[in-house]
Design an enzyme around this catalytic site. Structure first.
Site, PDB file in Angstrom:
ATOM      1  N   HIS A  28       0.796  -1.714   0.194  1.00  0.00           N
ATOM      2  CA  HIS A  28       0.088  -0.153  -0.287  1.00  0.00           C
ATOM      3  C   HIS A  28       0.980   1.042   0.034  1.00  0.00           C
ATOM      4  O   HIS A  28       1.306   1.138   1.196  1.00  0.00           O
ATOM      5  CB  HIS A  28      -0.968  -0.456   1.175  1.00  0.00           C
ATOM      6  CG  HIS A  28      -2.002   1.322   1.498  1.00  0.00           C
ATOM      7  ND1 HIS A  28      -3.187   1.213   1.449  1.00  0.00           N
ATOM      8  CD2 HIS A  28      -2.273   2.167   1.308  1.00  0.00           C
ATOM      9  CE1 HIS A  28      -4.047   2.187   1.795  1.00  0.00           C
ATOM     10  NE2 HIS A  28      -3.154   2.723   1.308  1.00  0.00           N
ATOM     11  N   HIS A  30       1.301   5.468  -1.655  1.00  0.00           N
ATOM     12  CA  HIS A  30       1.281   6.310  -3.287  1.00  0.00           C
ATOM     13  C   HIS A  30       2.123   7.277  -3.174  1.00  0.00           C
ATOM     14  O   HIS A  30       2.994   7.744  -2.186  1.00  0.00           O
ATOM     15  CB  HIS A  30       0.605   7.581  -1.467  1.00  0.00           C
ATOM     16  CG  HIS A  30      -0.480   7.341  -0.929  1.00  0.00           C
ATOM     17  ND1 HIS A  30      -2.184   7.328  -1.772  1.00  0.00           N
ATOM     18  CD2 HIS A  30      -1.399   6.507   0.274  1.00  0.00           C
ATOM     19  CE1 HIS A  30      -2.955   6.410  -0.940  1.00  0.00           C
ATOM     20  NE2 HIS A  30      -2.186   6.123   0.204  1.00  0.00           N
ATOM     21  N   LYS A 114      -9.330  -0.636  -6.405  1.00  0.00           N
ATOM     22  CA  LYS A 114      -9.208   0.057  -4.532  1.00  0.00           C
ATOM     23  C   LYS A 114     -10.909   1.006  -4.105  1.00  0.00           C
ATOM     24  O   LYS A 114     -10.741   1.679  -5.604  1.00  0.00           O
ATOM     25  CB  LYS A 114      -8.585   1.426  -5.330  1.00  0.00           C
ATOM     26  CG  LYS A 114      -8.078   1.710  -3.282  1.00  0.00           C
ATOM     27  CD  LYS A 114      -7.611   1.206  -2.157  1.00  0.00           C
ATOM     28  CE  LYS A 114      -7.546   2.689  -1.026  1.00  0.00           C
ATOM     29  NZ  LYS A 114      -6.764   3.116  -0.681  1.00  0.00           N
ATOM     30  N   HIS A 151     -10.555   1.036   1.185  1.00  0.00           N
ATOM     31  CA  HIS A 151     -10.191   2.015   2.619  1.00  0.00           C
ATOM     32  C   HIS A 151     -11.685   1.777   4.026  1.00  0.00           C
ATOM     33  O   HIS A 151     -13.109   2.367   3.443  1.00  0.00           O
ATOM     34  CB  HIS A 151     -10.648   3.641   1.944  1.00  0.00           C
ATOM     35  CG  HIS A 151      -9.790   4.635   3.453  1.00  0.00           C
ATOM     36  ND1 HIS A 151      -8.942   5.330   3.284  1.00  0.00           N
ATOM     37  CD2 HIS A 151     -10.879   4.767   3.838  1.00  0.00           C
ATOM     38  CE1 HIS A 151      -9.137   5.325   4.460  1.00  0.00           C
ATOM     39  NE2 HIS A 151     -10.109   5.863   5.056  1.00  0.00           N
ATOM     40  N   HIS A 189      -4.569  -0.637   6.287  1.00  0.00           N
ATOM     41  CA  HIS A 189      -4.370   0.573   7.288  1.00  0.00           C
ATOM     42  C   HIS A 189      -4.719  -0.624   8.736  1.00  0.00           C
ATOM     43  O   HIS A 189      -5.892   0.484   9.128  1.00  0.00           O
ATOM     44  CB  HIS A 189      -4.864   1.398   6.933  1.00  0.00           C
ATOM     45  CG  HIS A 189      -5.098   2.124   6.063  1.00  0.00           C
ATOM     46  ND1 HIS A 189      -6.579   1.907   5.987  1.00  0.00           N
ATOM     47  CD2 HIS A 189      -5.885   3.274   4.879  1.00  0.00           C
ATOM     48  CE1 HIS A 189      -7.713   2.918   5.007  1.00  0.00           C
ATOM     49  NE2 HIS A 189      -5.983   3.314   4.505  1.00  0.00           N
ATOM     50  N   ASP A 262       1.390   2.955   3.796  1.00  0.00           N
ATOM     51  CA  ASP A 262      -0.030   3.748   3.673  1.00  0.00           C
ATOM     52  C   ASP A 262       1.522   4.960   3.382  1.00  0.00           C
ATOM     53  O   ASP A 262       0.705   6.416   3.372  1.00  0.00           O
ATOM     54  CB  ASP A 262      -0.762   3.778   4.277  1.00  0.00           C
ATOM     55  CG  ASP A 262      -1.942   4.925   4.593  1.00  0.00           C
ATOM     56  OD1 ASP A 262      -1.891   5.439   2.470  1.00  0.00           O
ATOM     57  OD2 ASP A 262      -2.915   5.705   4.881  1.00  0.00           O
TER      58      ASP A 262
HETATM   59  O1  DOR Z   1      -3.659   9.519   5.986  1.00  0.00           O
HETATM   60  C1  DOR Z   1      -3.916   8.928   4.642  1.00  0.00           C
HETATM   61  N1  DOR Z   1      -3.487   9.400   3.659  1.00  0.00           N
HETATM   62  N2  DOR Z   1      -5.318   8.204   4.370  1.00  0.00           N
HETATM   63  C2  DOR Z   1      -5.576   8.107   3.116  1.00  0.00           C
HETATM   64  O2  DOR Z   1      -6.774   6.717   2.696  1.00  0.00           O
HETATM   65  C3  DOR Z   1      -4.901   8.509   1.820  1.00  0.00           C
HETATM   66  C4  DOR Z   1      -3.883   9.238   1.957  1.00  0.00           C
HETATM   67  C5  DOR Z   1      -3.276  10.837   0.785  1.00  0.00           C
HETATM   68  O3  DOR Z   1      -3.282   9.748  -0.523  1.00  0.00           O
HETATM   69  O4  DOR Z   1      -2.780  11.255   1.310  1.00  0.00           O
HETATM   70 ZN    ZN Z   2      -3.394   5.210   1.401  1.00  0.00          ZN
END
Ligand code: DOR
Ligand code: ZN
Length: 362
Positions: A28, A30, A114, A151, A189, A262
């Site tokens: 997971h 980003h 997702k 999520h 998460h 995450d």
């Molecule tokens: O804290 C988070 N940031 N939770 C999420 O689900 C998305 C993520 C983000 O993309 O910044």
């Molecule tokens: Zn995330």
């Protein structure tokens, strides 16, 4: 020797100072796009062989073509010599077609879809407004064995933010698992003891990812001495007993729990703002944090399963070749990473951590 000295001696002689594990994956992550992608990718790619890439870009990654193009941008942003493999995902909306989902999966463009409840978090406003109504998509995924990554937070504004995960599990997740008995689900998460129990109870086809930060901070940490925006993420950290339950789950050795950092970078100006963006940039300190937790829990022998085996097995992927060394060696962590004329604050940045990442072999 006194009894205490004997005890200390026994402890120190049994102390493990380094472990070598199969190269791990982050299920997971980003990575964003553009300058941010360039800035943060080297941290993930130096720790992990593969990453499951979250699709909540602006606009979101909703088609096979968009995912293929994003994958190419990630591959080109890799540091020289990196063999990091991005595993793409599709962002589910109210109009996602089952045929598109299946095409991307069969063509090997994405490994999962997702599910963001609409408005649940950063760039989730194109997400799903009515989960039961998406049955045709879930039926298709069930049929082709494609996992849905969830999520798990209620978007009902009347629900207290600390109860949103629990509300989602009761109102949406459990009914979804019932309606689609063969659907593979990753609860992303996990932040509560009850959600960890739900994962265990459905372990044949459900799994849970656990972030480094939810193993280290609780909800009080966010208010320690003042409001700490860099510890704000979604789902928000919960009470201490939940943190302890997550540590137990992660270090249990059960195959249904694995790494999903995450890591979610935001510029400092977006965090230290009137309305702080949700997300913690844990990518630079992920393995150091996880291994410290496993060490503190006396479970170093179970770290490889959590980091490098369980997730790959759940997704039906080959295990990575090669190894990475984690050493009990103090090292200072950089405080922030520059992005254009801004920067991203590193989780546990500026501190000295007791474990460091050592050599990687392929
Ligand atoms: O804290 C988070 N940031 N939770 C999420 O689900 C998305 C993520 C983000 O993309 O910044
Ligand atoms: Zn995330």
């Amino acid at each position: 020797m006194s009894v205490t000295e004997l005890f200390d001696h026994a402890k120190t002689t049994k102390r493990v100072d380094s472990i070598t594990i199969r190269r791990p994956d982050d299920f997971h992550v980003h990575l964003r796009d553009g300058a941010m992608l360039e800035a943060v990718l080297p941290f993930t790619s130096s720790q992990f062989a593969r990453g499951v890439i979250m699709p909540n870009l602006v606009p979101p990654v909703t088609s096979v073509a968009m995912a293929a193009a994003y994958r190419e941008r990630i591959l080109s942003a890799r540091p020289e010599g990196s063999d990091f493999q991005p595993l793409m995902t599709c962002y589910l909306t109210d109009t996602t077609a089952p045929a598109e989902i299946e095409k991307g999966f069969r063509d090997g463009v994405w490994v999962a879809a997702k599910l963001y409840p609409a408005g649940a978090t950063t760039n989730a406003h194109y997400g799903v407004t009515d989960i039961p109504a998406r049955a045709p998509v879930f039926e298709r995924m069930e049929k082709i064995g494609m996992p849905v990554l969830i999520h798990g937070e209620s978007t009902d504004p009347a629900v207290d933010i600390f109860d949103r995960e629990a509300a989602f599990m009761e109102q949406s997740l459990l009914p979804l698992l019932k309606r689609h008995a063969g659907l593979k689900v990753v609860i992303e998460h996990v932040t509560t003891a009850e959600t960890a129990d739900i994962v265990r109870a459905h372990a044949a086809r459900a799994a849970g990812t656990i972030t480094p930060h939810h193993l280290v901070i609780n909800r009080t940490s966010i208010f320690q001495g003042g409001l700490r925006p860099h510890l704000y993420c979604l789902p928000v950290a919960k009470r201490e007993h939940h943190r302890l339950a997550l540590r137990k789950a992660a270090t249990s050795g059960l195959p249904c729990f694995f790494i999903g950092t995450d890591t979610a970078p935001h510029r400092r100006t977006a965090k230290e703002a009137e309305c702080c963006s949700a997300g913690i940039f844990g990518g630079a300190t992920a393995l150091q944090t996880y291994v410290q937790v496993f060490d503190e829990e006396g479970a170093l022998d179970r770290f490889e399963a959590f980091a490098s085996v369980n997730g790959a097995r759940f997704y039906g992927l080959d295990l990575n070749c090669g190894t990475i060394v984690l050493e009990r060696r103090e090292s200072p962590v950089l405080a922030a990473v520059a992005v254009e004329d801004n920067e991203v604050v590193v989780f546990q940045g500026g501190q000295t951590l007791p474990w460091s990442v050592g050599a990687v072999t392929r």
